[in-house]
Write a protein that holds these residues in place. Structure first.
Motif, short mmCIF file in Angstrom:
data_model
loop_
_atom_site.label_atom_id
_atom_site.label_comp_id
_atom_site.label_asym_id
_atom_site.label_seq_id
_atom_site.Cartn_x
_atom_site.Cartn_y
_atom_site.Cartn_z
N LEU A 276 0.85 -1.19 0.00
CA LEU A 276 0.00 0.00 0.00
C LEU A 276 0.89 1.24 0.00
N TRP B 275 -5.51 -7.38 2.41
CA TRP B 275 -6.01 -6.06 2.78
C TRP B 275 -6.90 -6.16 4.03
N PRO C 40 -7.03 2.49 5.55
CA PRO C 40 -7.65 2.98 4.30
C PRO C 40 -7.65 4.50 4.19
N TRP D 192 -2.98 0.77 -3.87
CA TRP D 192 -2.31 -0.53 -3.86
C TRP D 192 -1.43 -0.60 -5.09
N THR E 82 -6.64 -10.44 -7.65
CA THR E 82 -6.85 -9.81 -6.34
C THR E 82 -8.06 -10.32 -5.59
N ALA F 199 -12.59 -4.56 2.80
CA ALA F 199 -11.34 -4.11 3.41
C ALA F 199 -11.33 -2.60 3.64
N LEU G 226 -11.75 -0.37 1.41
CA LEU G 226 -11.11 0.28 0.27
C LEU G 226 -12.14 0.62 -0.80
N HIS H 81 -8.58 3.52 -4.51
CA HIS H 81 -7.36 2.95 -3.96
C HIS H 81 -6.66 2.01 -4.94
#
Length: 522
Positions: free
Chosen positions: A86, A138, A149, A155, A180, A198, A200, A204
């Motif tokens: 990240l 994550w 986050p 990412w 992913t 997560a 996100l 992101h």
């Protein structure tokens, strides 16, 4: 090989689990320079120091430029799919590069599987939920650091990180995104609902570029540090197994690649989406090929080259610090064993079996050891066990796609172990071919970098030769596969101690062996 000084060169960079490998090639695939560095790994084995990983890749690239005496016109990047970090808003890393092999996120993968259903998740994303998928990583990070986050900007996969360092821009390829568990290969977009697990959002995630489209261009600072030319395009070509398969010519329906590395992957190219439920039951993934047009079915074996690493460490006293010396010593050892089946049966699953017939509790069993066997036989048995398992994965993919392989092409660094490739050719009933470029993923990355300059990536490929086994050896190995290996690995769970091999056992449909050793039908 020398090339005309006016001929453009292309760079291919492969960030692998064990090594970062770089080569420079001309537009026809003639490699003019190559270099590699060890992939840095933290002492816990579950992360890579981000700065050191990027430095290793760029140092190998700088060495190639120096050896070639001139800079490439474009740079392509490939590498391990599920590893990444990240990033903070200033471009620095908030986390180390999380290794794909870390088992820690397994509880979060289990939670996702329970919440959505394993088959439903697989149909949605093409991926089997497991500890290695970035979405599980994550979730694990956010469970420990709930504010992450809000502090994270994006990412970046391992290859994306190197591209970001070279260009200052972030981007990735669909073959990375589809690993992913938060991307749909059907719609070609991020899945907001899964990202939300997560904390996100799509903001992101790195932008996903079409095949061959550059992430950005080499900055003046990166050019000064590497010897590259400022303004040269940088392309993230995609998942190393797929990019290597492309370089080896595995591009059309029915072709199969056996991509050998620390882990091993078998992929079959198809023109249609495979049955998601059937693929999920066999523990296999599916998604797009690197051309964005064809589909692939992917089966993985996490302990392939890693078995050799383990054997060299524990049985030969040759640690990783001995470099290529230990691989050469291993090759000499297996060459000393008698040719043909050792009589040993090795199930190559030290950490469980992902596919076919997933068995998380499977282990690295060894049967048949007797007084006549020595260290060389044990080393060769490792190669035999891995070869038998790869044939089983390929048979299962053939059943899934309802199409026998047109050919199977071996590629990757371990193809330098000629005893191993010979055993694979003997075990397999189809035409088996060998990609002569041991760093096929790096070559494929270079090919796709050329697309950013208007060059056809299909024009660049490695030389491939067919492996023809001795007929008697092939018959012996194929009989071993049918009558010993398959019955043992498909036996009912928890057999009694010391039980004999079962006379019969259920097994998946397999390719007919009643053909010549070259794999041709009678």
């Amino acid at each position: 090989m020398n090339t005309h000084p006016d001929t453009p060169l292309l760079a291919g960079v492969d960030i692998g689990s064990t090594h970062c490998k770089v080569l420079l090639t001309d537009l026809t695939g003639n490699v003019v320079a190559r270099a590699q560095r060890g992939t840095p790994r933290a002492p816990d084995g579950h992360t890579h120091p981000a700065g050191e990983l990027v430095d290793a890749a760029l140092d190998a690239l700088r060495t190639c430029v120096r050896r070639a005496g001139r800079a490439p016109a474009a740079v392509g990047l490939t590498g391990m799919a599920e590893a990444g970090a990240l990033l903070a808003p200033d471009g620095g890393t908030l986390t180390p590069v999380l290794a794909w092999s870390d088992p820690g996120p397994a509880p979060h993968a289990d939670r996702l599987r329970t919440a959505y259903g394993s088959l439903a998740l697989h149909a949605r994303t093409g991926v089997v939920p497991s500890a290695k998928v970035p979405l599980a990583k994550w979730c694990a990070l956010v469970s420990e650091h709930p504010d992450l986050p809000s502090r994270a900007a994006a990412w970046a996969g391992a290859a994306d990180l190197v591209a970001h360092t070279l260009t200052g821009s972030l981007g990735t390829d669909a073959t990375f995104a589809q690993r992913t568990l938060a991307w749909s290969p059907h719609t070609g977009s991020w899945d907001p609902g899964l990202l939300a697990e997560a904390g996100l959002t799509e903001d992101h995630m790195p932008p996903v570029r079409p095949p061959g489209h550059p992430v950005g261009r080499v900055t003046a600072g990166a050019a000064a540090a590497t010897g590259l030319t400022a303004g040269s395009p940088v392309v993230v070509a995609g998942h190393d197994h797929l990019v290597g398969a492309w370089a080896a010519g595995v591009r059309t329906t029915g072709q199969v690649a056996d991509s050998m590395g620390t882990a091993e992957a078998v992929l079959t190219v198809t023109s249609e989406v495979p049955d998601p439920a059937a693929a999920a039951r066999q523990g296999m993934s599916y998604g797009r090929h690197v051309d964005g047009t064809h589909w692939i079915v992917l089966a993985g074996m996490r302990s392939s080259g890693a078995l050799i690493e383990w054997f060299c460490d524990r049985f030969m006293g040759l640690p990783a610090t001995r470099g290529t010396e230990r691989y050469e010593a291993f090759a000499r050892l297996v060459a000393a064993a008698p040719q043909g089946p050792t009589g040993l049966l090795l199930a190559p699953y030290p950490g469980g079996r992902a596919c076919p017939e997933p068995a998380p509790d499977a282990r690295c069993d060894l049967l048949g050891m007797g007084p006549r066997h020595g260290l060389a036989d044990l080393a060769r048995a490792l190669l035999e066990g891995a070869a038998h398992h790869v044939r089983w994965m390929t048979d299962a993919q053939a059943a899934l796609t309802a199409r026998p392989p047109a050919s199977v092409t071996l590629l990757g660094g371990p193809t330098r172990q000629h005893t191993w490739t010979a055993v694979k050719a003997a075990v397999s009933p189809w035409p088996v071919r060998l990609c002569q470029e041991p760093e096929a993923p790096a070559l494929g990355a270079a090919a796709w970098s050329g697309a950013a300059l208007g060059h056809d990536p299909a024009a660049l490929r490695s030389t491939v030769t067919e492996l023809v086994p001795d007929p008697d050896t092939a018959r012996a190995y194929r009989a071993e596969h049918r009558h010993r290996f398959l019955p043992y690995v498909t036996r009912p769970a928890e057999p009694s101690a010391g039980a004999d091999l079962p006379e019969t056992a259920p097994r998946p449909p397999e390719t007919d062996d009643r053909r010549s050793p070259r794999g041709d039908r009678p």
